[in-house]
Design an enzyme around this catalytic site. Structure first.
Site, mmCIF file in Angstrom:
data_model
loop_
_atom_site.group_PDB
_atom_site.id
_atom_site.type_symbol
_atom_site.label_atom_id
_atom_site.label_comp_id
_atom_site.label_asym_id
_atom_site.label_seq_id
_atom_site.Cartn_x
_atom_site.Cartn_y
_atom_site.Cartn_z
ATOM 1 N N ASP A 172 0.843 -1.206 0.000
ATOM 2 C CA ASP A 172 0.000 0.000 0.000
ATOM 3 C C ASP A 172 0.877 1.255 0.000
ATOM 4 O OD1 ASP A 172 0.888 -0.101 2.626
ATOM 5 O OD2 ASP A 172 -1.090 0.181 3.530
ATOM 6 N N SER A 173 2.215 1.067 0.044
ATOM 7 C CA SER A 173 3.138 2.180 -0.212
ATOM 8 C C SER A 173 2.929 2.728 -1.614
ATOM 9 C CB SER A 173 4.585 1.716 -0.032
ATOM 10 O OG SER A 173 4.829 0.527 -0.746
ATOM 11 N N ASP A 193 -1.163 -6.234 -0.573
ATOM 12 C CA ASP A 193 -1.215 -5.560 0.731
ATOM 13 C C ASP A 193 -2.636 -5.028 0.940
ATOM 14 O OD1 ASP A 193 -0.106 -4.674 3.059
ATOM 15 O OD2 ASP A 193 1.070 -3.059 2.153
ATOM 16 N N LYS A 229 -1.245 -9.370 2.854
ATOM 17 C CA LYS A 229 -0.585 -8.914 4.083
ATOM 18 C C LYS A 229 -1.531 -7.992 4.827
ATOM 19 C CE LYS A 229 2.852 -5.701 4.064
ATOM 20 N NZ LYS A 229 2.222 -4.626 4.878
ATOM 21 N N GLU A 251 -1.769 -5.492 8.550
ATOM 22 C CA GLU A 251 -1.009 -4.873 9.641
ATOM 23 C C GLU A 251 -1.698 -5.130 10.974
ATOM 24 O OE1 GLU A 251 -0.331 -0.697 8.943
ATOM 25 O OE2 GLU A 251 0.615 -1.060 6.993
ATOM 26 N N GLU A 311 8.663 -4.107 11.079
ATOM 27 C CA GLU A 311 9.038 -2.779 10.567
ATOM 28 C C GLU A 311 9.382 -1.838 11.716
ATOM 29 O OE1 GLU A 311 6.423 -0.968 7.689
ATOM 30 O OE2 GLU A 311 7.550 0.913 7.707
HETATM 31 O O1 KIV Z 1 3.512 -1.099 1.674
HETATM 32 C C1 KIV Z 1 4.670 -1.557 1.722
HETATM 33 O O2 KIV Z 1 5.484 -1.399 0.801
HETATM 34 C C2 KIV Z 1 5.021 -2.305 2.921
HETATM 35 C C3 KIV Z 1 6.467 -2.600 3.157
HETATM 36 C C4 KIV Z 1 7.106 -1.414 3.759
HETATM 37 C C5 KIV Z 1 6.658 -3.815 3.996
HETATM 38 O O3 KIV Z 1 4.182 -2.605 3.711
#
Ligand code: KIV
Length: 294
Positions: free
Chosen positions: A59-60, A98, A128, A130, A197
């Site tokens: 989600d980056s 994500d 993934k 959080e 992280e």
């Molecule tokens: O969104 C992302 O790129 C991440 C990484 C920093 C692990 O969650």
């Protein structure tokens, strides 16, 4: 398990695709796991050919590609749009989608529906999420729906407002204990790997030693079972000074800006396109003079 090796030396023939059980089996492997984020087809293809183990459609995306100042605004539909492109560019690496903010925090039904979209509509192999032990029931529900889950604890960017900024976690001994409890609860609920992280190396070491699934660190020191970075940080395509834990391997931003500047200069001076870059007809029609007078 198949006897076909999943490792590739860069440039060698591709082997079979990496699976979730392959990743789980890499705990304490001499070859550390390597994960990078990617958000499009050409980048995924390049990372895959380079021999990356896991591609995270992170989600980056919100910050790196869409220009938001946090990960909170990115939507499920935006994530899927990019995940589909990444999967099309990937032959060997495991692709993980994500889960964006509010795609799973609202309950198991939403979480299963949204996570399932990553598998069903984009072709990802896992998702993934959080959060620590308070996500254990959600992980259980996703696992029961046949959706492999990667966990993510420590500095969790979707909690930016709760943390009061992007703050390193696990500096005090009670915080380290809480991280270890989180990791154990998530492992027990069924995650196959865990991102750590933004925590000091001793905290990541304690978590990694406490569980039997691989940990993948970002800003968490050298004692994890693998490492992940945001690709745009690694290749120098993000603005400003990168965080302390980033190592820059390329200056792609400068390469793009330099190419654009040279193209602008060539077009403005008339140096582009040349004869060789121009389609010709067999019996050449005379070209009108650039500034001919009437
Ligand atoms: O969104 C992302 O790129 C991440 C990484 C920093 C692990 O969650």
């Amino acid at each position: 398990m198949s006897s076909v090796p999943t490792g590739t030396a860069p440039g060698s023939a591709p082997t079979r695709p990496i699976t979730v059980p392959d990743i789980r089996a890499r705990k304490r492997d001499a070859r550390r796991l390597v994960m990078l984020s990617a958000y499009d087809y050409p980048t995924a293809r390049l990372l895959d050919e380079a021999g990356i183990d896991i591609i995270l459609v992170g989600d980056s995306l919100a910050n790196t590609v869409l220009g938001y100042d946090s990960t909170l605004p990115v939507t499920m539909d935006e994530m899927l749009h990019h995940a589909r492109a990444v999967v099309r560019g990937t032959r060997r690496a495991l692709v993980v989608g994500d889960m964006p903010y509010l795609s799973y925090q609202t309950g198991a039904g939403d979480a299963i529906r949204n996570a399932g979209r990553f598998l069903k509509e984009a072709g990802a192999a896992a998702v993934k999420i959080e959060g620590g032990r308070r996500r254990a029931d959600l992980v259980r529900a996703l696992s029961e729906a046949e959706i492999p889950v990667m966990g993510h604890i420590g500095l969790t960017p979707q909690s930016v407002h709760v943390m009061g900024g992007y703050r390193v976690q696990g500096k005090k001994s009670d915080e380290v204990r809480a991280l270890v409890d989180d990791a154990r609860a998530l492992q027990e609920a069924g995650i196959f790997a865990l991102v750590l992280e933004g925590m000091p190396a001793p905290a990541a070491r304690a978590v990694s030693a406490a569980i039997d699934i691989p940990t993948i660190g970002i800003g968490a020191g050298p004692d994890c079972d693998g490492q992940v970075l945001v690709l745009h940080d690694l290749i120098g395509l993000t603005e400003g000074t990168p965080p302390r834990f980033v190592r820059r391997y390329a200056a792609v931003g400068e390469v793009i800006a330099d190419a654009a500047r040279r193209f602008i200069a060539d077009v403005q001076s008339g140096a582009f396109p040349s004869e060789a870059e121009t389609y010709q007809v067999p019996s050449a029609v005379p070209r009108p003079a650039r500034n001919h007078e009437h």
